[in-house]
Write an enzyme that holds these catalytic residues in place. Structure first.
Site, PDB file in Angstrom:
ATOM      1  N   TYR A 137       0.818  -1.222   0.000  1.00  0.00           N
ATOM      2  CA  TYR A 137       0.000   0.000   0.000  1.00  0.00           C
ATOM      3  C   TYR A 137       0.848   1.266   0.000  1.00  0.00           C
ATOM      4  O   TYR A 137       0.309   2.368  -0.056  1.00  0.00           O
ATOM      5  CB  TYR A 137      -0.921   0.009   1.226  1.00  0.00           C
ATOM      6  CG  TYR A 137      -1.884  -1.161   1.270  1.00  0.00           C
ATOM      7  CD1 TYR A 137      -1.405  -2.466   1.309  1.00  0.00           C
ATOM      8  CD2 TYR A 137      -3.254  -0.966   1.263  1.00  0.00           C
ATOM      9  CE1 TYR A 137      -2.270  -3.543   1.340  1.00  0.00           C
ATOM     10  CE2 TYR A 137      -4.133  -2.046   1.299  1.00  0.00           C
ATOM     11  CZ  TYR A 137      -3.622  -3.331   1.335  1.00  0.00           C
ATOM     12  OH  TYR A 137      -4.477  -4.406   1.369  1.00  0.00           O
ATOM     13  N   ASP A 225      -2.507 -18.104   5.052  1.00  0.00           N
ATOM     14  CA  ASP A 225      -3.450 -19.063   4.452  1.00  0.00           C
ATOM     15  C   ASP A 225      -4.043 -19.969   5.528  1.00  0.00           C
ATOM     16  O   ASP A 225      -5.259 -20.201   5.569  1.00  0.00           O
ATOM     17  CB  ASP A 225      -2.788 -19.869   3.323  1.00  0.00           C
ATOM     18  CG  ASP A 225      -1.370 -20.332   3.651  1.00  0.00           C
ATOM     19  OD1 ASP A 225      -0.765 -19.799   4.603  1.00  0.00           O
ATOM     20  OD2 ASP A 225      -0.863 -21.234   2.966  1.00  0.00           O
ATOM     21  N   ASP A 249      -5.753  -6.426   6.070  1.00  0.00           N
ATOM     22  CA  ASP A 249      -6.910  -5.965   5.301  1.00  0.00           C
ATOM     23  C   ASP A 249      -7.864  -7.135   5.042  1.00  0.00           C
ATOM     24  O   ASP A 249      -9.076  -7.054   5.269  1.00  0.00           O
ATOM     25  CB  ASP A 249      -6.382  -5.389   3.970  1.00  0.00           C
ATOM     26  CG  ASP A 249      -7.409  -4.550   3.236  1.00  0.00           C
ATOM     27  OD1 ASP A 249      -8.540  -4.446   3.713  1.00  0.00           O
ATOM     28  OD2 ASP A 249      -7.054  -4.002   2.167  1.00  0.00           O
ATOM     29  N   ASP A 253     -11.584  -8.466   7.293  1.00  0.00           N
ATOM     30  CA  ASP A 253     -12.910  -8.569   6.661  1.00  0.00           C
ATOM     31  C   ASP A 253     -13.491  -9.958   6.924  1.00  0.00           C
ATOM     32  O   ASP A 253     -14.685 -10.105   7.206  1.00  0.00           O
ATOM     33  CB  ASP A 253     -12.836  -8.329   5.145  1.00  0.00           C
ATOM     34  CG  ASP A 253     -13.154  -6.882   4.777  1.00  0.00           C
ATOM     35  OD1 ASP A 253     -12.824  -5.988   5.580  1.00  0.00           O
ATOM     36  OD2 ASP A 253     -13.730  -6.647   3.691  1.00  0.00           O
TER      37      ASP A 253
END
Ligand SMILES: NC(=O)c1ccc[n+]([C@@H]2O[C@H](COP(=O)([O-])OP(=O)(O)OC[C@H]3O[C@@H](n4cnc5c(N)ncnc54)[C@H](O)[C@@H]3O)[C@@H](O)[C@H]2O)c1
Length: 361
Positions: A137, A225, A249, A253
């Site tokens: 980012y 993972d 991020d 979620d």
């Protein structure tokens, strides 16, 4: 009387609707707890950009940073080039204010809100510390021979020792001070992908070095993972989690879904001791804009986090208890756009619950 200056950026899509309800709750709680809120509204977002071509001018940025805290609704609009406003407003505030911690509590208040079977509220109670200023980012990217069959696109994953260490140190401090859950050790889980992204060895080494200063905090490690699998299979194993910007991020979620969805998940973008920014983790949900069906609870919980940061801890806790009581009452069957309640009605329900919590205490 304490007074707090809040820069308010309602933003795009459902942002203004959820922020409107959040501010009603904030005003109510301020009057109940005897402090003053002085909000300043800033118009930045899609409409303002279309009218003026301004994203976030420097003068406004300086004005915003002079506040005690920032409340953001959501940014993003399909009429505008992907990422232009998100980078120009959200990322600019995060980077230029050096808000290096993205703090995301994940708590299930009522069993019926969790999509997983046999998961109880006591099984979902952890906090994620997401590094907030580096990684892919940071914007070090480029295109070569764009639009041709030979095109090359790059975007650097960037970690600095300083950036990694301060996020990890914040997480150890949080793990140490977070109220311990009965019968469980204080634990910090590092989530990375150091087996494939070898640059993440910096995270591994820093975690071990800083961790040696916190012998009272148990250290754990998972690859991203595997963590995506574990958080669904056994969310009770987490206490405090620290991870990089991109994995945080995604992981948060996913975590938001097990606490009831984006309608409740809140975050703080924090630089300890400096002006910090609080927001729901959801975006502008353009297809629901103006329909009055977005759930404002994520914004209301972001306001609770903001009040905690500003030192108004009893007001922060009051909001959290009111939301928890409302959710436990099962009056809201879900926290999505299909709850059967309008944005305004949910704001009313939270304000009603605030009064009930006060009457009961
Ligand atoms: N911090 C931010 O402002 C932020 C964060 C994420 C995405 N965005 C931007 O928002 C825009 C839309 O992105 P998206 O559709 O991927 O994600 P989104 O979070 O806006 O919406 C995804 C879905 O989640 C649900 N949802 C979100 N908020 C809700 C709420 N308060 N109540 C009930 N349901 C809710 C809706 O079903 C919605 O369609 C894009 O422009 C994106 O870049 C901004």
């Amino acid at each position: 009387m304490a007074s707090h200056r809040i820069a308010v950026i309602p933003g795009d899509g459902i942002g203004p609707e959820v922020v409107g309800e959040g501010l009603r709750v904030l005003e109510r709680v301020a009057s109940l707890h005897g402090f003053e809120i002085r909000p300043t509204r800033f118009p930045f977002g899609a409409e303002h950009y279309l009218e003026s071509r301004e994203v976030l001018p420097d003068a406004a940025f300086s004005e915003i940073r002079a506040h005690d805290a920032i409340l953001l609704g959501a940014i993003g609009d399909p009429r505008i080039e992907v990422g232009l406003l998100e980078f120009g407003i959200i990322a600019r505030l995060r980077f230029d204010l050096d808000l290096y911690v993205n703090l995301r509590p994940v708590r299930l208040y009522a069993e019926h809100l969790c999509p997983l079977k046999d998961v109880r509220p006591e099984d979902v109670d952890f906090t994620v510390v997401r590094e907030n200023t580096e990684d892919a980012y940071a914007g070090m990217r480029g295109f070569f021979k764009k639009g041709t069959p030979d095109e090359i696109a790059t975007q650097e994953i960037l970690f600095t020792r300083k950036g990694v260490e301060r996020a990890i140190r914040y997480a150890f401090e949080l793990a140490r001070t977070r109220p311990a859950r009965a019968g469980r050790p204080k634990k910090l889980t590092l989530i990375d992908k150091a087996n494939a992204i070898r640059a993440m060895d910096l995270w591994t080494r820093t975690f071990a070095e800083v961790g040696a200063e916190y012998p009272d905090v148990t250290r754990d490690h998972q690859y991203i993972d595997a963590a995506c699998m574990y958080v669904v299979r056994d969310p009770a194993q987490y206490d405090t989690v620290v991870t990089s910007n991109m994995f945080g991020d995604i992981f948060t979620d996913l975590s938001a879904m097990i606490q009831g969805g984006l309608g409740i998940a809140a975050s703080g973008n924090i630089h300890p001791g400096r002006v910090s920014l609080f927001e729901p983790i959801h975006g502008s949900a353009p297809k629901y804009a103006g329909r009055g069906v977005a759930n404002p609870i994520a914004t209301i919980m972001a306001i609770s986090m903001m009040l905690g940061y500003l030192g108004e801890s009893s007001a922060a806790q009051h909001i959290e208890e009111a939301v928890a009581d409302l959710l436990r009452s099962r009056r809201l069957p879900s926290l999505g756009t299909d709850s059967g309640f309008s944005t305004r009605q949910i704001g009313d329900l939270v304000i009603e619950a605030l009064e009930q919590v006060r009457a009961a205490s």
